[in-house]
Design an enzyme around this catalytic site. Structure first.
Site, PDB file in Angstrom:
ATOM      1  N   ASN A   9       0.948  -1.080  -0.038  1.00 18.02           N
ATOM      2  CA  ASN A   9      -0.276  -0.083  -0.246  1.00 18.02           C
ATOM      3  C   ASN A   9       1.083   1.279  -0.122  1.00 18.02           C
ATOM      4  O   ASN A   9       1.246   1.650   1.065  1.00 18.02           O
ATOM      5  CB  ASN A   9      -0.959  -0.022   1.224  1.00 18.02           C
ATOM      6  CG  ASN A   9      -1.769   1.346   1.393  1.00 18.02           C
ATOM      7  OD1 ASN A   9      -1.891   2.155   0.645  1.00 18.02           O
ATOM      8  ND2 ASN A   9      -2.140   1.250   2.692  1.00 18.02           N
ATOM      9  N   GLU A  96      -6.690   4.486   8.087  1.00 18.87           N
ATOM     10  CA  GLU A  96      -6.716   5.888   7.537  1.00 18.87           C
ATOM     11  C   GLU A  96      -7.810   6.330   7.013  1.00 18.87           C
ATOM     12  O   GLU A  96      -8.145   7.723   7.134  1.00 18.87           O
ATOM     13  CB  GLU A  96      -5.177   6.339   6.608  1.00 18.87           C
ATOM     14  CG  GLU A  96      -3.968   5.900   7.517  1.00 18.87           C
ATOM     15  CD  GLU A  96      -2.876   5.399   6.652  1.00 18.87           C
ATOM     16  OE1 GLU A  96      -2.769   5.582   5.503  1.00 18.87           O
ATOM     17  OE2 GLU A  96      -1.860   5.059   7.267  1.00 18.87           O
ATOM     18  N   GLU A 166      -5.158  -5.297  10.795  1.00 18.96           N
ATOM     19  CA  GLU A 166      -4.182  -4.132  10.994  1.00 18.96           C
ATOM     20  C   GLU A 166      -4.472  -3.511  12.204  1.00 18.96           C
ATOM     21  O   GLU A 166      -5.243  -2.467  12.232  1.00 18.96           O
ATOM     22  CB  GLU A 166      -4.132  -3.126   9.633  1.00 18.96           C
ATOM     23  CG  GLU A 166      -3.790  -3.725   8.436  1.00 18.96           C
ATOM     24  CD  GLU A 166      -3.405  -2.862   7.619  1.00 18.96           C
ATOM     25  OE1 GLU A 166      -2.312  -3.042   6.980  1.00 18.96           O
ATOM     26  OE2 GLU A 166      -4.003  -1.773   7.332  1.00 18.96           O
ATOM     27  N   GLY A 172       2.335   2.309  10.642  1.00 15.01           N
ATOM     28  CA  GLY A 172       3.429   3.380  10.655  1.00 15.01           C
ATOM     29  C   GLY A 172       4.054   3.807  11.924  1.00 15.01           C
ATOM     30  O   GLY A 172       4.623   5.072  11.942  1.00 15.01           O
ATOM     31  N   SER A 213       3.544  -2.104  10.525  1.00 14.06           N
ATOM     32  CA  SER A 213       5.127  -2.011  10.615  1.00 14.06           C
ATOM     33  C   SER A 213       5.907  -3.340  10.123  1.00 14.06           C
ATOM     34  O   SER A 213       6.572  -3.739  10.849  1.00 14.06           O
ATOM     35  CB  SER A 213       5.390  -1.499  11.993  1.00 14.06           C
ATOM     36  OG  SER A 213       4.851  -0.200  12.178  1.00 14.06           O
TER      37      SER A 213
HETATM   38  C1  PEP Z   1      -0.726   0.021   5.904  1.00 18.11           C
HETATM   39  O1  PEP Z   1      -0.817   1.188   5.551  1.00 18.11           O
HETATM   40  O2  PEP Z   1      -1.441  -0.759   5.454  1.00 18.11           O
HETATM   41  C2  PEP Z   1       0.380  -0.348   6.495  1.00 18.11           C
HETATM   42  C3  PEP Z   1       0.340  -1.486   7.339  1.00 18.11           C
HETATM   43  O3  PEP Z   1       1.332   0.549   6.901  1.00 18.11           O
HETATM   44  P1  PEP Z   1       2.970   0.272   7.505  1.00 18.11           P
HETATM   45  O4  PEP Z   1       3.316  -1.001   7.180  1.00 18.11           O
HETATM   46  O5  PEP Z   1       3.861   1.398   7.255  1.00 18.11           O
HETATM   47  O6  PEP Z   1       2.846   0.261   9.096  1.00 18.11           O
END
Ligand code: PEP
Length: 252
Positions: A9, A96, A166, A172, A213
């Site tokens: 993503n 988000e 998630e 992030g 992450s």
């Molecule tokens: C995401 O945007 O779905 C995500 C998991 O971001 P990150 O890997 O940066 O934590």
């Protein structure tokens, strides 16, 4: 058997020129990796450019969101018909979008139904916030997001949906969940919710990813968990070497 699945993503990153450069760098190596469904999700403006670079490869393309109506007076929106011209996949309900753009379980449900109608594979994101996690509401929140987000769909479509667990506190932040914790959420909350909504076979057939992450350094910890079928990768998907290493880890 559930085929491992890894999606990147890109969020609101990469101009068309930058997207071309990134895909040109990672696609040859991604192509070599067998046994994993690989998907790139650039911003809308780069979809066309990336789609032409992916012709003849086994790398899929996804949008990061879409509206549910096919066409009409909805300024600023992109329809499932338009997404389907270029993509096979679409991320729906990313945290988000829930946090900043008013996405709700009800709008997620309409978008997932539109994905079915337009033969798109939705990657549906669920996960609790930090305060929900700290107050012990993970099970309640995640089960509700699955139940409300996927209600009214037929089981045949249920098994084609990809779910991304998630936890919002891990996105992030550099603070990933432990593999064990993520596995327990999928085993004890997400698959039982799918079984209730559809049936036990569908719950077992549906791919469930972890996101939050994920890096080349910690990916294997997630992929060795029996209930986790891959990853939705944000920040690390913007670096060719990192993303390729994560996809390799998913191939085992
Ligand atoms: C995401 O945007 O779905 C995500 C998991 O971001 P990150 O890997 O940066 O934590």
């Amino acid at each position: 058997m559930r085929t491992p699945f890894v999606a990147g993503n890109w969020k609101m990153n990469k101009t068309i020129a930058e997207a071309r450069a990134l895909v040109s760098e990672m696609a040859p190596e991604l192509q070599e990796i067998r046994g994993v469904e690989k998907v790139l999700c650039p911003p809308f403006t780069a979809l066309f450019a990336v789609s032409s670079l992916l012709i003849g490869t086994d790398i899929g393309l996804g949008a990061q969101d879409m509206y549910w109506e096919e066409k009409g007076a909805f300024t600023g929106q992109v329809s499932p018909l338009m997404v389907r011209e270029l993509c096979r996949y679409v991320i729906i309900g990313h945290s988000e979008r829930r946090a900043y753009f008013g996405e709700t379980d009800a709008s997620v449900n309409r978008k997932v139904a539109a994905a079915q109608a337009f033969d798109l594979i939705p990657i549906v994101c669920v996960g609790e916030t930090l305060s929900e996690y700290e107050s012990g509401q993970t099970a309640e929140v995640v089960a509700r997001q699955v139940r409300e987000g996927l209600k009214g769909l037929p089981a045949e479509f249920g098994s084609r949906i990809v779910i991304a667990y998630e936890p919002v506190w891990a996105i992030g932040t550099g603070k990933a969940s432990s593999g064990e914790n993520a596995n327990a959420v999928v085993r004890d909350i997400i698959r039982p919710a799918l079984a209730e909504l559809f049936d036990p076979q569908t719950a077992q057939a549906t791919r469930v990813l972890y996101g939050g992450s994920v890096t080349a350094a910690n990916a294997a910890e997630f992929f060795q968990q029996p209930e986790i079928d891959g990853a939705l990768v944000g920040g690390a998907s913007l670096k060719a070497g990192e993303f390729v290493a994560i996809v390799k880890a998913a191939a085992g």
